[in-house]
Design a protein around this motif. Structure first.
Motif, PDB file in Angstrom:
ATOM      1  N   ARG A 260      52.935  41.319  35.327  1.00 53.94           N
ATOM      2  CA  ARG A 260      52.765  41.968  36.623  1.00 53.94           C
ATOM      3  C   ARG A 260      53.066  43.458  36.553  1.00 53.94           C
ATOM      4  NH1 ARG A 260      54.783  37.779  41.276  1.00 53.94           N
ATOM      5  NH2 ARG A 260      54.061  39.511  42.549  1.00 53.94           N
TER       6      ARG A 260
ATOM      7  N   GLY B 117      49.642  45.031  34.349  1.00 49.40           N
ATOM      8  CA  GLY B 117      48.352  45.028  35.019  1.00 49.40           C
ATOM      9  C   GLY B 117      48.037  46.300  35.788  1.00 49.40           C
ATOM     10  N   PRO B 118      48.927  46.765  36.695  1.00 49.93           N
ATOM     11  CA  PRO B 118      48.622  47.988  37.444  1.00 49.93           C
ATOM     12  C   PRO B 118      48.366  49.195  36.552  1.00 49.93           C
ATOM     13  CG  PRO B 118      50.441  46.823  38.465  1.00 49.93           C
ATOM     14  CD  PRO B 118      50.166  46.124  37.167  1.00 49.93           C
TER      15      PRO B 118
ATOM     16  N   LEU C   6      44.767  49.311  35.344  1.00 47.92           N
ATOM     17  CA  LEU C   6      43.823  49.717  36.383  1.00 47.92           C
ATOM     18  C   LEU C   6      43.945  51.201  36.718  1.00 47.92           C
ATOM     19  CD1 LEU C   6      44.299  46.576  38.638  1.00 47.92           C
ATOM     20  CD2 LEU C   6      42.406  47.041  37.074  1.00 47.92           C
TER      21      LEU C   6
ATOM     22  N   PRO D   8      48.714  36.993  35.772  1.00 52.49           N
ATOM     23  CA  PRO D   8      48.662  38.448  35.607  1.00 52.49           C
ATOM     24  C   PRO D   8      47.429  38.930  34.852  1.00 52.49           C
ATOM     25  CG  PRO D   8      50.888  37.668  35.219  1.00 52.49           C
ATOM     26  CD  PRO D   8      50.024  36.448  35.354  1.00 52.49           C
TER      27      PRO D   8
ATOM     28  N   ALA E   1      44.555  38.650  37.299  1.00 48.11           N
ATOM     29  CA  ALA E   1      44.774  39.630  38.363  1.00 48.11           C
ATOM     30  C   ALA E   1      44.506  41.054  37.887  1.00 48.11           C
ATOM     31  CB  ALA E   1      46.211  39.526  38.880  1.00 48.11           C
ATOM     32  N   THR E   2      44.464  41.255  36.587  1.00 49.91           N
ATOM     33  CA  THR E   2      44.120  42.564  36.029  1.00 49.91           C
ATOM     34  C   THR E   2      42.619  42.686  35.807  1.00 49.91           C
ATOM     35  OG1 THR E   2      46.267  42.691  34.920  1.00 49.91           O
ATOM     36  CG2 THR E   2      44.528  44.152  34.108  1.00 49.91           C
TER      37      THR E   2
ATOM     38  N   PRO F  85      40.075  42.823  39.419  1.00 49.25           N
ATOM     39  CA  PRO F  85      39.894  44.076  40.166  1.00 49.25           C
ATOM     40  C   PRO F  85      39.010  45.111  39.477  1.00 49.25           C
ATOM     41  CG  PRO F  85      42.197  43.399  40.249  1.00 49.25           C
ATOM     42  CD  PRO F  85      41.516  42.526  39.246  1.00 49.25           C
TER      43      PRO F  85
ATOM     44  N   VAL G  67      44.824  48.433  42.596  1.00 47.57           N
ATOM     45  CA  VAL G  67      46.228  48.054  42.406  1.00 47.57           C
ATOM     46  C   VAL G  67      46.659  47.050  43.473  1.00 47.57           C
ATOM     47  CG1 VAL G  67      48.593  48.918  42.364  1.00 47.57           C
ATOM     48  CG2 VAL G  67      46.795  50.226  41.237  1.00 47.57           C
TER      49      VAL G  67
ATOM     50  N   ASN H  12      45.269  43.681  42.540  1.00 48.87           N
ATOM     51  CA  ASN H  12      46.087  43.129  41.468  1.00 48.87           C
ATOM     52  C   ASN H  12      47.359  42.478  42.021  1.00 48.87           C
ATOM     53  OD1 ASN H  12      48.646  43.994  39.594  1.00 48.87           O
ATOM     54  ND2 ASN H  12      46.979  43.175  38.350  1.00 48.87           N
TER      55      ASN H  12
ATOM     56  N   ASN I 108      48.300  38.373  42.225  1.00 54.69           N
ATOM     57  CA  ASN I 108      49.552  37.866  41.666  1.00 54.69           C
ATOM     58  C   ASN I 108      50.355  37.103  42.711  1.00 54.69           C
ATOM     59  OD1 ASN I 108      49.792  38.560  38.840  1.00 54.69           O
ATOM     60  ND2 ASN I 108      49.827  40.701  39.452  1.00 54.69           N
TER      61      ASN I 108
END
Length: 411
Positions: free
Chosen positions: A165, A168-169, A172, A210, A213-214, A217, A372, A375, A379
């Motif tokens: 988690r 991931g951001p 992006l 995660p 979720a990456t 997006p 973001v 993402n 999560n």
């Protein structure tokens, strides 16, 4: 030297304290920080609040009225959480959770909506610090993975889900920088290298949620690179080819690695979800059973729910921390349709302020914030409870960035 000093001062900022608070759970259990006599979450909460109060009192601050409206909606939600004490069967965890919702979750929303999003330089600094923090976690994770012998990774005292988690951001944000801001070929290549490194870690640490979720997006800038000028004219930006190549390469890499005997842990676990038999894996089966039980009980009291902290009492039979690993089911179960309406209003209001799709397409900052946010939301659908998803509420605050003249023209 003055320029270097300026960078250092800029780095040691309110935004740094906020990032360290948001991610304190990812590193505070590390033995290297055992010498700190207080809980690091509480420490950085106090420090960031103190810095925020200083900014509000002594610094010129510009924020739009919409930011206050967003905070008012959340304030209503907090009031409903407290009201639910009249019917919740929970006591110990209910009190703890209510306190977290009113403080640990509210502060990120307040801080990002009133302070961080008020100026572009603050928003930029916050985003950069998120990447720096993620890269630190990535290096620690890589070292831990090398020492783990290929097993699922824990680093700095945090588990694989927490690691994913955080990574991931950063993927992006760096992707957004490469697409919309970087003019240097060297920086673009370096950025791609870092993205590859972070994706590699997401493949091996073991967190399915995660990783997805990456990757999901990435479709946002892909869609943003296509514009319909008229009913018969479609404008495709140069970024479309690059993003399409990234998506195809990622899917091809995943398929190839999943067919290897020594497939990375995340992909091995992801493959279990694609099987038609009951081999989805223990954690996925547990979550599915949580979902079914949660829905069955919620149907019996749908309007107001069972109250804050009621889920572990009614589902697990214990007055301790517990949750269904889905923020929607958690909200419906504990706060009912009434609480869900307040929460939905909060999210819809923030997204409306972010702008129409046409505005988002034309503003890279808004595109990055939307990625973001997506993402963090994805999560929240598969892990954690409301207090665990502080970063999600921080992204809602980021959506309060003021509209520029160009944004208004687009609308």
């Amino acid at each position: 030297m003055n320029k270097v000093g300026g960078y250092i001062i800029s780095f040691l900022s309110f935004e740094l304290l906020l990032v360290l608070f948001l991610n304190a759970g990812r590193y505070k259990a590390d033995p290297r920080f055992a010498w700190v006599p207080v809980d690091l979450t509480a420490l950085f909460l106090v420090l960031s609040v103190a810095a925020g109060v200083y900014i509000l009192i002594y610094k010129d601050l510009f924020f739009v009225l919409d930011s206050l409206k967003l905070n008012f909606i959340y304030f209503i939600f907090v009031g409903y959480v407290l009201l639910s004490f009249f019917w919740t069967p929970g006591e110990i965890y209910a009190s703890e959770k209510a306190m977290y919702i009113a403080t640990l979750v509210y502060w990120p929303l307040l801080a990002t909506s009133i302070i961080v999003s008020s100026r572009t330089e603050r928003l930029k600094r916050f985003i950069i610090l998120v990447v720096f923090f993620s890269f630190w976690i990535a290096v620690e994770t890589f070292i831990a993975y090398q020492q783990s012998g290929g097993r699922m990774v824990t680093a700095l005292g945090g588990n694989y889900l927490g690691i994913g988690r955080v990574l991931g951001p950063a993927v992006l944000i760096i992707l957004g920088y490469i697409l919309y801001y970087s003019r240097s070929t060297i920086l673009k290549i370096a950025g791609l290298g870092i993205i590859g490194f972070l994706l590699y870690l997401l493949f091996v640490v073991g967190g399915r949620g995660p990783l997805l979720a990456t990757l999901i997006p990435i479709s946002i800038p892909l869609l943003a690179s296509i514009k319909f000028e008229s009913a018969s004219v479609i404008w495709i930006k140069r970024s479309f080819t690059f993003l399409a190549a990234v998506v195809v390469l990622s899917i091809a890499s995943m398929v190839y690695l999943m067919n290897q005997e020594d497939a990375p842990a995340t992909l091995r676990r992801l493959e279990l979800l694609l099987e038609s038999n009951d081999g989805m894996g223990g954690s996925a089966q547990a979550r599915f059973s949580y979902y079914v039980t949660t829905l069955e009980l919620w149907i019996k009291q749908p309007l107001i729910g069972y109250g804050v902290g009621s889920w572990p009492v009614l589902v697990e039979g214990t007055d301790a921390r517990g949750y269904p690993h889905n923020i929607i089911l958690e909200t419906l179960f504990e706060f009912g349709i009434a609480g869900m309406l307040i929460m939905t209003t909060l999210f819809v209001y923030a997204l409306r302020n972010l702008g129409s799709w046409k505005v988002i397409q034309s503003n890279p900052y808004r595109l990055i914030i939307l990625m973001v946010f997506a993402n963090a939301l994805l999560n929240a659908f598969v892990s954690g409870d409301i207090p665990d998803n502080r970063f999600l509420f921080a992204t809602l605050g980021l959506m309060m960035l003021p509209k520029t003249k160009e944004d208004q023209v687009e609308e």
